[in-house]
Design a protein around this motif. Structure first.
Motif, mmCIF file in Angstrom:
data_model
loop_
_atom_site.group_PDB
_atom_site.id
_atom_site.type_symbol
_atom_site.label_atom_id
_atom_site.label_comp_id
_atom_site.label_asym_id
_atom_site.label_seq_id
_atom_site.Cartn_x
_atom_site.Cartn_y
_atom_site.Cartn_z
ATOM 1 N N GLY A 64 0.920 -0.954 0.099
ATOM 2 C CA GLY A 64 -0.113 -0.166 -0.162
ATOM 3 C C GLY A 64 0.781 1.052 -0.165
ATOM 4 N N MET A 65 0.303 2.423 -0.303
ATOM 5 C CA MET A 65 0.951 3.693 -0.535
ATOM 6 C C MET A 65 1.873 4.077 0.741
ATOM 7 S SD MET A 65 -0.259 7.297 -1.831
ATOM 8 C CE MET A 65 -1.222 6.572 -2.949
ATOM 9 N N LYS A 66 1.366 4.314 1.903
ATOM 10 C CA LYS A 66 1.984 4.686 3.113
ATOM 11 C C LYS A 66 3.237 3.975 3.422
ATOM 12 C CE LYS A 66 0.498 4.416 7.483
ATOM 13 N NZ LYS A 66 -0.296 4.602 8.865
ATOM 14 N N ASN A 67 3.123 2.454 3.649
ATOM 15 C CA ASN A 67 4.249 1.841 3.920
ATOM 16 C C ASN A 67 5.092 1.442 2.563
ATOM 17 O OD1 ASN A 67 3.756 1.149 6.545
ATOM 18 N ND2 ASN A 67 2.615 -0.765 6.091
ATOM 19 N N SER A 68 4.684 1.570 1.281
ATOM 20 C CA SER A 68 5.578 1.592 0.267
ATOM 21 C C SER A 68 6.481 2.779 0.190
ATOM 22 C CB SER A 68 4.604 1.473 -0.824
ATOM 23 O OG SER A 68 5.272 1.604 -2.047
ATOM 24 N N VAL A 105 6.579 5.228 -8.704
ATOM 25 C CA VAL A 105 6.145 3.819 -9.049
ATOM 26 C C VAL A 105 5.471 3.517 -7.770
ATOM 27 C CG1 VAL A 105 6.752 1.571 -9.621
ATOM 28 C CG2 VAL A 105 7.877 3.635 -10.782
ATOM 29 N N CYS A 106 6.030 3.843 -6.684
ATOM 30 C CA CYS A 106 5.199 3.391 -5.342
ATOM 31 C C CYS A 106 4.074 3.798 -5.314
ATOM 32 C CB CYS A 106 6.132 3.835 -4.462
ATOM 33 S SG CYS A 106 7.755 3.113 -4.031
ATOM 34 N N ILE A 107 3.679 5.102 -5.593
ATOM 35 C CA ILE A 107 2.574 5.765 -5.640
ATOM 36 C C ILE A 107 1.434 5.163 -6.572
ATOM 37 C CG2 ILE A 107 1.351 8.040 -6.031
ATOM 38 C CD1 ILE A 107 3.760 9.427 -4.830
ATOM 39 N N PHE A 108 1.914 5.091 -7.846
ATOM 40 C CA PHE A 108 1.004 4.580 -8.742
ATOM 41 C C PHE A 108 0.585 3.128 -8.618
ATOM 42 C CE2 PHE A 108 2.019 8.710 -10.825
ATOM 43 C CZ PHE A 108 0.839 8.995 -11.192
ATOM 44 N N CYS A 109 1.505 2.383 -8.198
ATOM 45 C CA CYS A 109 1.274 0.821 -8.026
ATOM 46 C C CYS A 109 0.481 0.521 -6.594
ATOM 47 C CB CYS A 109 2.563 0.145 -8.095
ATOM 48 S SG CYS A 109 3.489 -0.075 -9.784
ATOM 49 N N SER A 110 0.552 1.420 -5.879
ATOM 50 C CA SER A 110 -0.265 1.256 -4.357
ATOM 51 C C SER A 110 -1.648 1.919 -4.679
ATOM 52 C CB SER A 110 0.545 2.068 -3.200
ATOM 53 O OG SER A 110 0.904 3.423 -3.580
ATOM 54 N N LEU A 111 -2.240 2.859 -5.702
ATOM 55 C CA LEU A 111 -3.391 3.411 -5.923
ATOM 56 C C LEU A 111 -4.375 2.182 -5.760
ATOM 57 C CD1 LEU A 111 -2.919 6.005 -8.497
ATOM 58 C CD2 LEU A 111 -3.069 6.353 -5.968
ATOM 59 N N ASN A 112 -5.549 2.284 -4.982
ATOM 60 C CA ASN A 112 -6.434 1.579 -4.795
ATOM 61 C C ASN A 112 -7.655 1.787 -5.910
ATOM 62 O OD1 ASN A 112 -8.165 -0.395 -3.714
ATOM 63 N ND2 ASN A 112 -8.912 1.056 -1.928
ATOM 64 N N THR A 113 -7.194 1.026 -6.924
ATOM 65 C CA THR A 113 -8.197 1.137 -8.123
ATOM 66 C C THR A 113 -8.255 -0.144 -8.939
ATOM 67 O OG1 THR A 113 -8.573 1.963 -10.504
ATOM 68 C CG2 THR A 113 -6.175 1.780 -9.460
ATOM 69 N N LYS A 114 -9.381 -0.492 -9.768
ATOM 70 C CA LYS A 114 -9.528 -1.629 -10.554
ATOM 71 C C LYS A 114 -8.350 -2.118 -11.621
ATOM 72 C CE LYS A 114 -13.870 -0.965 -11.211
ATOM 73 N NZ LYS A 114 -15.041 -1.069 -11.926
ATOM 74 N N LYS A 153 -5.074 -1.372 -11.689
ATOM 75 C CA LYS A 153 -3.759 -1.495 -11.048
ATOM 76 C C LYS A 153 -2.523 -1.697 -12.157
ATOM 77 C CE LYS A 153 -4.497 -2.598 -6.220
ATOM 78 N NZ LYS A 153 -3.749 -1.533 -5.656
ATOM 79 N N ILE A 154 -2.762 -2.321 -12.999
ATOM 80 C CA ILE A 154 -1.510 -2.693 -13.927
ATOM 81 C C ILE A 154 -1.497 -1.324 -14.824
ATOM 82 C CG2 ILE A 154 -0.856 -3.798 -15.773
ATOM 83 C CD1 ILE A 154 -2.189 -6.317 -15.016
ATOM 84 N N LEU A 155 -2.532 -0.600 -15.361
ATOM 85 C CA LEU A 155 -2.252 0.442 -16.073
ATOM 86 C C LEU A 155 -1.711 1.564 -15.318
ATOM 87 C CD1 LEU A 155 -5.836 0.534 -17.912
ATOM 88 C CD2 LEU A 155 -3.698 0.244 -18.796
ATOM 89 N N TYR A 156 -2.090 1.802 -13.953
ATOM 90 C CA TYR A 156 -1.604 2.610 -13.307
ATOM 91 C C TYR A 156 -0.215 2.452 -12.964
ATOM 92 C CZ TYR A 156 -5.710 5.465 -12.499
ATOM 93 O OH TYR A 156 -6.915 6.263 -12.503
ATOM 94 N N GLY A 157 0.053 1.138 -12.881
ATOM 95 C CA GLY A 157 1.464 0.793 -12.678
ATOM 96 C C GLY A 157 2.590 1.205 -13.600
ATOM 97 N N ILE A 158 1.858 1.131 -15.083
ATOM 98 C CA ILE A 158 2.499 1.398 -16.443
ATOM 99 C C ILE A 158 2.693 2.890 -16.563
ATOM 100 C CG2 ILE A 158 2.112 1.315 -18.829
ATOM 101 C CD1 ILE A 158 0.773 -1.550 -18.616
ATOM 102 N N LEU A 159 1.720 3.731 -16.005
ATOM 103 C CA LEU A 159 1.800 5.027 -15.962
ATOM 104 C C LEU A 159 2.838 5.521 -14.924
ATOM 105 C CD1 LEU A 159 0.698 7.883 -16.592
ATOM 106 C CD2 LEU A 159 -1.038 7.723 -14.854
ATOM 107 N N GLY A 160 3.060 4.977 -14.049
ATOM 108 C CA GLY A 160 4.097 5.112 -12.779
ATOM 109 C C GLY A 160 5.278 4.880 -13.509
ATOM 110 N N VAL A 161 5.545 3.817 -14.201
ATOM 111 C CA VAL A 161 7.020 3.712 -14.796
ATOM 112 C C VAL A 161 7.164 4.383 -16.056
ATOM 113 C CG1 VAL A 161 7.044 1.250 -13.943
ATOM 114 C CG2 VAL A 161 6.039 1.535 -16.167
ATOM 115 N N PHE A 162 6.217 4.892 -16.766
ATOM 116 C CA PHE A 162 6.253 5.734 -17.543
ATOM 117 C C PHE A 162 6.718 7.204 -17.113
ATOM 118 C CE2 PHE A 162 4.626 9.378 -20.402
ATOM 119 C CZ PHE A 162 5.420 8.936 -21.600
ATOM 120 N N LEU A 163 6.170 7.674 -16.204
ATOM 121 C CA LEU A 163 6.545 8.923 -15.575
ATOM 122 C C LEU A 163 7.977 8.554 -14.867
ATOM 123 C CD1 LEU A 163 3.260 9.937 -13.774
ATOM 124 C CD2 LEU A 163 4.234 11.003 -15.657
ATOM 125 N N LEU A 164 8.175 7.557 -14.371
ATOM 126 C CA LEU A 164 9.603 7.319 -13.956
ATOM 127 C C LEU A 164 10.760 7.329 -15.125
ATOM 128 C CD1 LEU A 164 11.917 5.564 -11.922
ATOM 129 C CD2 LEU A 164 11.067 3.635 -13.551
#
Length: 167
Positions: A46-50, A92-101, A103-114
């Motif tokens: 999750g976001m906080k611990n990540s 990447v931590c923020i986007f992968c830990s978002l509570n959404t259906k 998750k993979i798309l947000y993870g990809i957005l996170g690594v794109f921004l990375l």
């Protein structure tokens, strides 16, 4: 903070440090498995611990423990051309830990921004403004990172289930 949280944060901090050393030199930036484990901890903790895990990891590196890729450490590692990637791992931590259906798309957005942040930082610090070089770097890393976040998501579900965390 609960003991379980401290243990999970410590475990993932150690895993990030280990996966940072699994490295293939590509162009001027090492290709590592950091993104995979950072995405995995985002999906699991999750976001906080990540974010706490990433903060501990970066602080350990700044304090001189060689946790960054190729056993680098110190503030000089953050000020080097690859330091932008280390700093952008928080995204990447923020986007992968978002509570959404999605998750993979947000993870990809996170690594794109990375990669966008990492390449801009690399370009500014190294004074390399050759568009062809920068695009070739982006292509290699984005493909690897998309595979990493997708794989991390797929294995995070059984891990979370085994740990009795919310799936």
């Amino acid at each position: 903070m609960k003991t379980k949280d401290l243990i999970r944060i410590s475990l993932f901090c150690a895993l990030i440090s280990i996966f940072s050393q699994i490295s293939i030199p590509v162009l001027m930036v090492p290709l590592t498995l950091q993104t995979f484990i950072i995405a995995l901890q985002g999906y699991i903790l999750g976001m906080k611990n990540s974010l706490k895990t990433m903060l501990v990891y970066v602080l350990l590196g700044i304090l001189g423990i060689p946790v960054f890729a190729n056993f680098k450490c110190g503030i000089s590692a953050l000020l080097s051309p690859t330091g932008g990637y280390i700093l952008a791992f928080f995204l990447v931590c923020i986007f992968c830990s978002l509570n959404t259906k999605h998750k993979i798309l947000y993870g990809i957005l996170g690594v794109f921004l990375l990669n966008v942040f990492g390449i801009i930082y690399f370009s500014l610090v190294s004074k390399v403004f050759d568009i062809a070089t920068l695009f070739s770097m982006a292509g290699v890393f984005i493909i690897k990172d998309i595979i990493s976040v997708t794989g991390a998501y797929l294995i995070s579900k059984p891990i979370k289930k085994a740990l009795n965390l919310t799936v």
